[in-house]
Design an enzyme around this catalytic site. Structure first.
Site, PDB file in Angstrom:
ATOM      1  N   GLU A 181      -3.828   8.742   8.768  1.00 50.31           N
ATOM      2  CA  GLU A 181      -2.381   8.616   8.996  1.00 50.31           C
ATOM      3  C   GLU A 181      -1.968   9.346  10.281  1.00 50.31           C
ATOM      4  O   GLU A 181      -0.921   9.087  10.846  1.00 50.31           O
ATOM      5  CB  GLU A 181      -1.592   9.165   7.797  1.00 50.31           C
ATOM      6  CG  GLU A 181      -1.775   8.367   6.503  1.00 50.31           C
ATOM      7  CD  GLU A 181      -0.763   7.227   6.304  1.00 50.31           C
ATOM      8  OE1 GLU A 181       0.359   7.336   6.804  1.00 50.31           O
ATOM      9  OE2 GLU A 181      -1.132   6.235   5.637  1.00 50.31           O
ATOM     10  N   CYS A 201     -11.084   2.677  -0.325  1.00 54.58           N
ATOM     11  CA  CYS A 201      -9.702   2.995   0.021  1.00 54.58           C
ATOM     12  C   CYS A 201      -9.382   2.242   1.297  1.00 54.58           C
ATOM     13  O   CYS A 201     -10.203   2.223   2.225  1.00 54.58           O
ATOM     14  CB  CYS A 201      -9.584   4.499   0.240  1.00 54.58           C
ATOM     15  SG  CYS A 201      -8.055   5.022   1.009  1.00 54.58           S
ATOM     16  N   THR A 202      -8.217   1.619   1.343  1.00 59.21           N
ATOM     17  CA  THR A 202      -7.909   0.753   2.480  1.00 59.21           C
ATOM     18  C   THR A 202      -7.665   1.526   3.785  1.00 59.21           C
ATOM     19  O   THR A 202      -7.601   0.921   4.848  1.00 59.21           O
ATOM     20  CB  THR A 202      -6.692  -0.126   2.159  1.00 59.21           C
ATOM     21  OG1 THR A 202      -5.653   0.697   1.625  1.00 59.21           O
ATOM     22  CG2 THR A 202      -7.055  -1.198   1.160  1.00 59.21           C
ATOM     23  N   HIS A 203      -7.539   2.833   3.682  1.00 60.34           N
ATOM     24  CA  HIS A 203      -7.419   3.625   4.916  1.00 60.34           C
ATOM     25  C   HIS A 203      -8.777   3.792   5.612  1.00 60.34           C
ATOM     26  O   HIS A 203      -8.842   4.005   6.820  1.00 60.34           O
ATOM     27  CB  HIS A 203      -6.893   5.026   4.612  1.00 60.34           C
ATOM     28  CG  HIS A 203      -5.411   5.113   4.438  1.00 60.34           C
ATOM     29  ND1 HIS A 203      -4.743   4.501   3.408  1.00 60.34           N
ATOM     30  CD2 HIS A 203      -4.462   5.745   5.177  1.00 60.34           C
ATOM     31  CE1 HIS A 203      -3.453   4.769   3.504  1.00 60.34           C
ATOM     32  NE2 HIS A 203      -3.249   5.520   4.573  1.00 60.34           N
ATOM     33  N   CYS A 212      -4.486  -1.330  -1.820  1.00 58.96           N
ATOM     34  CA  CYS A 212      -4.607   0.110  -2.043  1.00 58.96           C
ATOM     35  C   CYS A 212      -5.640   0.332  -3.136  1.00 58.96           C
ATOM     36  O   CYS A 212      -5.493  -0.187  -4.250  1.00 58.96           O
ATOM     37  CB  CYS A 212      -3.240   0.659  -2.478  1.00 58.96           C
ATOM     38  SG  CYS A 212      -3.269   2.403  -2.940  1.00 58.96           S
ATOM     39  N   ASP A 226       0.874  -1.178   0.000  1.00 58.03           N
ATOM     40  CA  ASP A 226       0.000   0.000   0.000  1.00 58.03           C
ATOM     41  C   ASP A 226       0.903   1.217   0.000  1.00 58.03           C
ATOM     42  O   ASP A 226       2.120   1.110   0.229  1.00 58.03           O
ATOM     43  CB  ASP A 226      -0.893   0.002   1.258  1.00 58.03           C
ATOM     44  CG  ASP A 226      -1.773   1.246   1.350  1.00 58.03           C
ATOM     45  OD1 ASP A 226      -2.307   1.676   0.306  1.00 58.03           O
ATOM     46  OD2 ASP A 226      -1.913   1.808   2.453  1.00 58.03           O
ATOM     47  N   SER A 227       0.298   2.373  -0.209  1.00 61.39           N
ATOM     48  CA  SER A 227       1.067   3.611  -0.157  1.00 61.39           C
ATOM     49  C   SER A 227       1.482   3.963   1.273  1.00 61.39           C
ATOM     50  O   SER A 227       2.317   4.832   1.467  1.00 61.39           O
ATOM     51  CB  SER A 227       0.218   4.740  -0.736  1.00 61.39           C
ATOM     52  OG  SER A 227      -1.028   4.759  -0.079  1.00 61.39           O
ATOM     53  N   THR A 278      -6.313   3.063  -4.706  1.00 61.18           N
ATOM     54  CA  THR A 278      -5.790   3.919  -5.775  1.00 61.18           C
ATOM     55  C   THR A 278      -5.004   3.110  -6.796  1.00 61.18           C
ATOM     56  O   THR A 278      -5.236   3.215  -8.001  1.00 61.18           O
ATOM     57  CB  THR A 278      -4.877   5.009  -5.168  1.00 61.18           C
ATOM     58  OG1 THR A 278      -5.608   5.698  -4.155  1.00 61.18           O
ATOM     59  CG2 THR A 278      -4.407   5.975  -6.220  1.00 61.18           C
ATOM     60  N   TYR A 282      -0.638   8.370  -2.562  1.00 62.18           N
ATOM     61  CA  TYR A 282      -0.638   8.104  -4.007  1.00 62.18           C
ATOM     62  C   TYR A 282      -1.894   8.731  -4.642  1.00 62.18           C
ATOM     63  O   TYR A 282      -1.910   9.065  -5.798  1.00 62.18           O
ATOM     64  CB  TYR A 282      -0.700   6.600  -4.290  1.00 62.18           C
ATOM     65  CG  TYR A 282       0.563   5.800  -4.086  1.00 62.18           C
ATOM     66  CD1 TYR A 282       1.681   6.317  -3.431  1.00 62.18           C
ATOM     67  CD2 TYR A 282       0.633   4.490  -4.558  1.00 62.18           C
ATOM     68  CE1 TYR A 282       2.824   5.545  -3.250  1.00 62.18           C
ATOM     69  CE2 TYR A 282       1.778   3.716  -4.393  1.00 62.18           C
ATOM     70  CZ  TYR A 282       2.864   4.239  -3.736  1.00 62.18           C
ATOM     71  OH  TYR A 282       3.981   3.466  -3.566  1.00 62.18           O
TER      72      TYR A 282
HETATM   73  N1  DGL Z   1      -4.446   3.374   0.763  1.00 60.01           N
HETATM   74  C1  DGL Z   1      -4.692   4.247  -0.357  1.00 60.01           C
HETATM   75  C2  DGL Z   1      -5.898   3.744  -1.116  1.00 60.01           C
HETATM   76  O1  DGL Z   1      -6.466   2.714  -0.759  1.00 60.01           O
HETATM   77  C3  DGL Z   1      -4.944   5.665   0.051  1.00 60.01           C
HETATM   78  C4  DGL Z   1      -3.743   6.427   0.430  1.00 60.01           C
HETATM   79  C5  DGL Z   1      -3.153   7.183  -0.688  1.00 60.01           C
HETATM   80  O2  DGL Z   1      -3.735   8.139  -1.218  1.00 60.01           O
HETATM   81  O3  DGL Z   1      -2.056   6.822  -1.037  1.00 60.01           O
HETATM   82  O4  DGL Z   1      -6.302   4.340  -2.086  1.00 60.01           O
END
Ligand code: DGL
Length: 269
Positions: free
Chosen positions: A152, A184-186, A73, A10-11, A75, A42
């Site tokens: 984050e 989004c995984t966040h 991720c 992931d990012s 994205t 990302y």
């Molecule tokens: N974890 C990323 C996603 O699922 C989001 C974080 C990012 O923008 O890099 O899209």
């Protein structure tokens, strides 16, 4: 049977929400995780940059001799999956397909909301997949660029988080969706606050849980499951300071990861 590790990237920290589900779903599997904490986010970057970064991430994981790669991720899954699949021989699993299928199964009124980073929403990947499965389903999407920095920095249920959630989700709520894809995984880290805002009648679909289930099916069908009865081992790599990742990551995973995280130079890969 294959005892090699599963590579997950992931990012940043968010992909750990998928790792947690993979650990629960597949307790015997070894996992190598890479979080590109030095280059997060990302989601606000160009497609070219996202592809370039994700190739570094895949190259790093391949050096760890992984048997399968999970793009934890939204994205990268939305913008780079096809390119990566063409360029690499290793099986690669993104989150869009499994998550969309779960939403299609969940919706009763055929109204699905989709939230994600600007890159994910701009790609239209979730909408395209859903429409291709069932053209009667209406989708409503919203980019939520402030959610990643909130997560984050540990803002899960604070007043600030609640305010931003209202700002981004009010319109989707007014459309009457009964299912909301956390694309989004966040975002699962915000799911309590998002769920409270959307109300009981709305089912939240967590990309991490869905990809973990899809991974199990995929490993089984390719005869790649690690079936030696031994508990899996985990290693974590990041591209910036390990401290923040160890603290917040430990919270996400609900397990101690202090001393187990290594910093690498991702630009080398
Ligand atoms: N974890 C990323 C996603 O699922 C989001 C974080 C990012 O923008 O890099 O899209």
């Amino acid at each position: 049977m294959d005892t090699r590790s599963i590579g997950v990237f992931d990012s940043g920290l968010g992909g750990l929400t998928a790792v947690k589900q993979i650990m629960a779903e597949l307790p015997n599997e070894n996992i190598v995780y890479f979080g590109d904490t030095g280059r997060v986010p990302y989601g606000t970057r160009s497609k070219e940059t996202i592809i370039k970064y994700s190739k570094n991430d895949v190259n790093f994981l391949l050096e760890k001799d992984v048997k399968m790669i999970v793009i934890a991720c939204g994205t990268v899954s939305s913008t780079a999956l096809e390119v990566l699949k063409k360029e690499y021989n290793v099986p690669i699993l993104g989150v869009v397909e499994a998550t969309s299928l779960a939403a299609i199964n969940a919706t009763k009124n055929k109204k699905i909301g989709i939230i994600g980073t600007p890159g994910t929403i701009k790609s239209g990947a979730y909408e395209k997949f859903i429409k291709a499965q069932n053209s009667e389903i209406e989708t409503f999407s919203s980019a939520c660029p402030l959610f990643v920095p909130l997560v984050e920095n540990g803002h899960f249920e604070t007043e600030v988080a609640k305010l931003v959630i209202k700002e981004y989700l009010e319109e989707i709520k007014e459309k009457g969706v009964d299912t909301l894809i956390l694309g989004c995984t966040h975002y699962p880290l915000l799911s309590k606050a998002i769920g409270e805002f959307m109300g009981d009648g709305v089912t939240l679909i967590n990309a991490g849980s869905e990809v973990a289930k899809a991974l199990k099916t995929e490993l089984a069908s390719q005869k790649l499951l690690k079936e030696d009865g031994k508990v899996g081992k985990y290693s974590y790599f990041v591209s910036d300071n390990v401290d923040g990742f160890e603290n917040l990551g430990g919270l996400f995973l609900e397990r101690e990861i202090n001393g187990q995280v290594e910093k690498i130079d991702i630009e080398r890969y």
